[in-house]
Design a protein around this motif. Structure first.
Motif, short mmCIF file in Angstrom:
data_model
loop_
_atom_site.label_atom_id
_atom_site.label_comp_id
_atom_site.label_asym_id
_atom_site.label_seq_id
_atom_site.Cartn_x
_atom_site.Cartn_y
_atom_site.Cartn_z
N UNK A 27 51.81 8.97 15.04
CA UNK A 27 51.56 7.71 14.31
C UNK A 27 52.27 7.70 12.95
N UNK A 28 53.23 8.59 12.77
CA UNK A 28 53.97 8.66 11.52
C UNK A 28 55.46 8.47 11.74
N UNK A 29 56.25 9.05 10.87
CA UNK A 29 57.70 8.84 10.90
C UNK A 29 58.33 9.18 12.26
N UNK A 30 58.01 10.33 12.88
CA UNK A 30 58.64 10.62 14.18
C UNK A 30 58.23 9.63 15.26
N UNK A 31 56.94 9.24 15.27
CA UNK A 31 56.47 8.28 16.27
C UNK A 31 57.12 6.91 16.07
N UNK A 32 57.21 6.48 14.82
CA UNK A 32 57.86 5.19 14.54
C UNK A 32 59.33 5.25 14.96
N UNK A 61 60.54 7.13 17.38
CA UNK A 61 60.55 7.07 18.85
C UNK A 61 60.39 5.63 19.32
N UNK A 62 59.52 4.88 18.68
CA UNK A 62 59.30 3.47 19.02
C UNK A 62 60.58 2.68 18.77
N UNK A 63 61.21 2.95 17.61
CA UNK A 63 62.46 2.24 17.30
C UNK A 63 63.52 2.53 18.35
N UNK A 64 63.56 3.78 18.83
CA UNK A 64 64.55 4.16 19.85
C UNK A 64 64.30 3.44 21.17
N UNK A 65 63.05 3.51 21.63
CA UNK A 65 62.76 3.03 22.98
C UNK A 65 62.58 1.52 23.03
N UNK A 85 75.95 1.28 20.22
CA UNK A 85 75.48 2.50 19.56
C UNK A 85 75.01 2.12 18.18
N UNK A 86 73.84 2.58 17.81
CA UNK A 86 73.30 2.15 16.52
C UNK A 86 72.62 3.32 15.83
N UNK A 87 72.99 3.56 14.59
CA UNK A 87 72.27 4.52 13.75
C UNK A 87 71.23 3.76 12.95
N UNK A 88 70.15 4.43 12.54
CA UNK A 88 69.04 3.68 11.95
C UNK A 88 68.04 4.61 11.30
N UNK A 89 67.18 4.04 10.46
CA UNK A 89 65.98 4.74 9.98
C UNK A 89 64.82 4.27 10.84
N UNK A 90 64.23 5.17 11.59
CA UNK A 90 63.17 4.80 12.54
C UNK A 90 62.02 4.07 11.89
N UNK A 91 61.62 4.53 10.70
CA UNK A 91 60.47 3.88 10.05
C UNK A 91 60.80 2.46 9.65
N UNK A 92 62.05 2.24 9.19
CA UNK A 92 62.44 0.90 8.76
C UNK A 92 62.50 -0.05 9.95
N UNK A 103 53.74 -2.45 12.80
CA UNK A 103 53.31 -2.96 14.11
C UNK A 103 53.43 -1.89 15.18
N UNK A 104 54.46 -1.06 15.05
CA UNK A 104 54.65 0.01 16.03
C UNK A 104 53.49 0.99 15.99
N UNK A 105 53.02 1.29 14.78
CA UNK A 105 51.89 2.23 14.64
C UNK A 105 50.66 1.64 15.33
N UNK A 106 50.41 0.35 15.10
CA UNK A 106 49.24 -0.29 15.72
C UNK A 106 49.35 -0.24 17.24
N UNK A 107 50.56 -0.52 17.76
CA UNK A 107 50.73 -0.51 19.22
C UNK A 107 50.50 0.89 19.78
N UNK A 108 51.05 1.90 19.09
CA UNK A 108 50.93 3.27 19.60
C UNK A 108 49.50 3.79 19.45
N UNK A 109 48.81 3.37 18.37
CA UNK A 109 47.40 3.79 18.22
C UNK A 109 46.58 3.23 19.39
#
Ligand SMILES: NC(=O)c1ccc[n+]([C@@H]2O[C@H](COP(=O)([O-])OP(=O)(O)OC[C@H]3O[C@@H](n4cnc5c(N)ncnc54)[C@H](OP(=O)(O)O)[C@@H]3O)[C@@H](O)[C@H]2O)c1
Length: 345
Positions: free
Chosen positions: A135-140, A142-146, A283-290, A295-301
């Motif tokens: 529910x933190x930076x790595x999870x966000x 992962x959500x941004x990736x998928x 191909x896209x580089x990005x900051x996952x949290x940004x 909303x991603x945290x709420x969905x994953x929770x």
């Protein structure tokens, strides 16, 4: 009597993969919070590959830079144990970059090592340490990736490098929730078994001599989304299998961390650019949290509550073990699975 605490400082910049000798554990007095400051007691310390950028000899573009003698920076979950700030009360649980130390006295809004304010953690969402993982930076990320950049759908075949890591374990589970066929790539049979236990359809061991053939066999319809956490030899084996119009969230490139600007071996860029062009890759580089946001945290929770997403962690005991555990991250085929955390207090 002055109370003392442990902290980990950088002893010398890392050359190549970091070594435990690059760090030193010190015993120092517990700091006293000044006006507007809080005193945090570290409960959990997050070990993230990106910390490697901070301990290079040269200041890398866009990276925090730690010099020898300075406290190692890093994400933590802490408890406020004293407060001179009206917005933070004793007992609050906060997430921020308070560093590799047992206590930190800092301005919670604009601190030295912390970038941005200390964020209050809602314990109702899950165990507090998940604020550094699923529910933190790595999870966000992962959500941004998928979801965000990969836009994984039910007809997709998804491949994920460093599939046993904090990002990979969550990204693969999200891709499964979205109905895709998911192929993990990880080092060694034990890690591949752990990845498959999370529900991945396949996990291919990149250390096998016939890795490229096994990967091709696991993706008979090619790969539609490649979540790249490594670059390097793993990515070179994935590229020929990408389908036309494939999406490639370029999440990380751990194979090149600490090897200098050029990277190892011959320059593969001309062939890579040709493939981007001929296959029309996105191909896209990005900051996952940004990209992912709250909303991603709420969905994953919600997925965690429903049991559709599993929280995978490797917990190491004691702040003094942080240097060796961090260095282990860069040893391919290590025994880390999921989010790597140091349990400090
Ligand atoms: N864009 C963003 O916002 C963002 C956010 C977070 C993380 N990241 C990046 O995403 C990647 C994964 O992060 P994480 O937190 O999931 O890391 P992690 O949990 O520490 O996992 C890293 C794993 O990578 C594998 N590895 C190490 N060196 C490798 C190499 N040369 N080739 C192939 N695999 C290698 C190892 O597993 P094996 O045993 O399988 O070798 C290691 O355990 C990193 O590159 C990180 O910097 C990006």
């Amino acid at each position: 009597m002055t109370q003392t605490m442990q902290q980990v400082v950088l002893a010398s910049p890392a050359k190549g993969s970091p070594l435990p000798e690059n760090f030193r554990v010190e015993t120092v007095p517990v700091p006293v919070p000044g006006d507007g400051q809080v005193l945090t007691r570290t409960l959990w310390l997050s070990l993230d590959p990106l910390l490697r950028f901070a301990i290079d000899e040269v200041r890398l573009t866009g990276a925090t830079h730690i010099r020898p003698g300075e406290v190692m920076y890093g994400g933590t979950v802490s408890e406020i144990v004293a407060s001179n700030h009206p917005d933070y009360a004793v007992g609050d649980i906060v997430e921020g970059r308070t560093g590799w130390r047992e206590y930190a006295a800092l301005d919670p809004i604009k601190a030295d090592i912390v970038r941005g304010p200390l964020r209050k953690v809602d314990p109702a969402l899950g165990p507090v340490e998940t604020a550094l993982g699923v529910l933190g930076m790595p999870g966000q990320t992962a959500h941004a990736c998928a979801v965000g950049i990969g836009q994984v759908g039910p007809d997709d075949t998804v491949a994920i490098s460093a599939a046993g890591g904090a990002v990979g374990t969550v990204a693969g589970q999200i891709a499964k929730i979205r109905g895709a066929r998911v192929i993990g790539i990880a080092g060694g049979p034990a890690k591949c078994a752990a990845v498959k236990a999370l529900g991945f359809d396949e996990c291919v061991d990149y250390k096998a001599t016939d890795f490229a053939e096994r990967l091709a066999a696991a993706a008979p319809k090619g790969i539609d989304v490649y979540i790249d956490n490594t670059g390097g030899a793993v990515t070179l084996a994935v590229l020929p299998l990408l389908n036309r119009g494939a999406r490639m969230p370029m999440c990380g490139f751990i194979a090149y961390y600490g090897v200098g600007m050029e990277g190892p071996g011959p320059d593969h860029l001309p062939g890579f650019y040709r493939m981007i062009m001929t296959k029309g890759l996105k191909i896209e580089g990005f900051s996952g949290q940004a990209v992912a946001g709250g909303d991603a945290v709420a969905e994953m929770a919600g997925w965690l509550r429903e049991g559709r997403l599993r929280n995978q962690e490797t917990v190491i005991e004691g702040l003094a073990t942080a240097p060796a555990a961090f260095c282990e991250t860069f040893r391919q085929g290590n025994s880390h699975i999921g989010k790597v955390l140091v349990h400090v207090a």
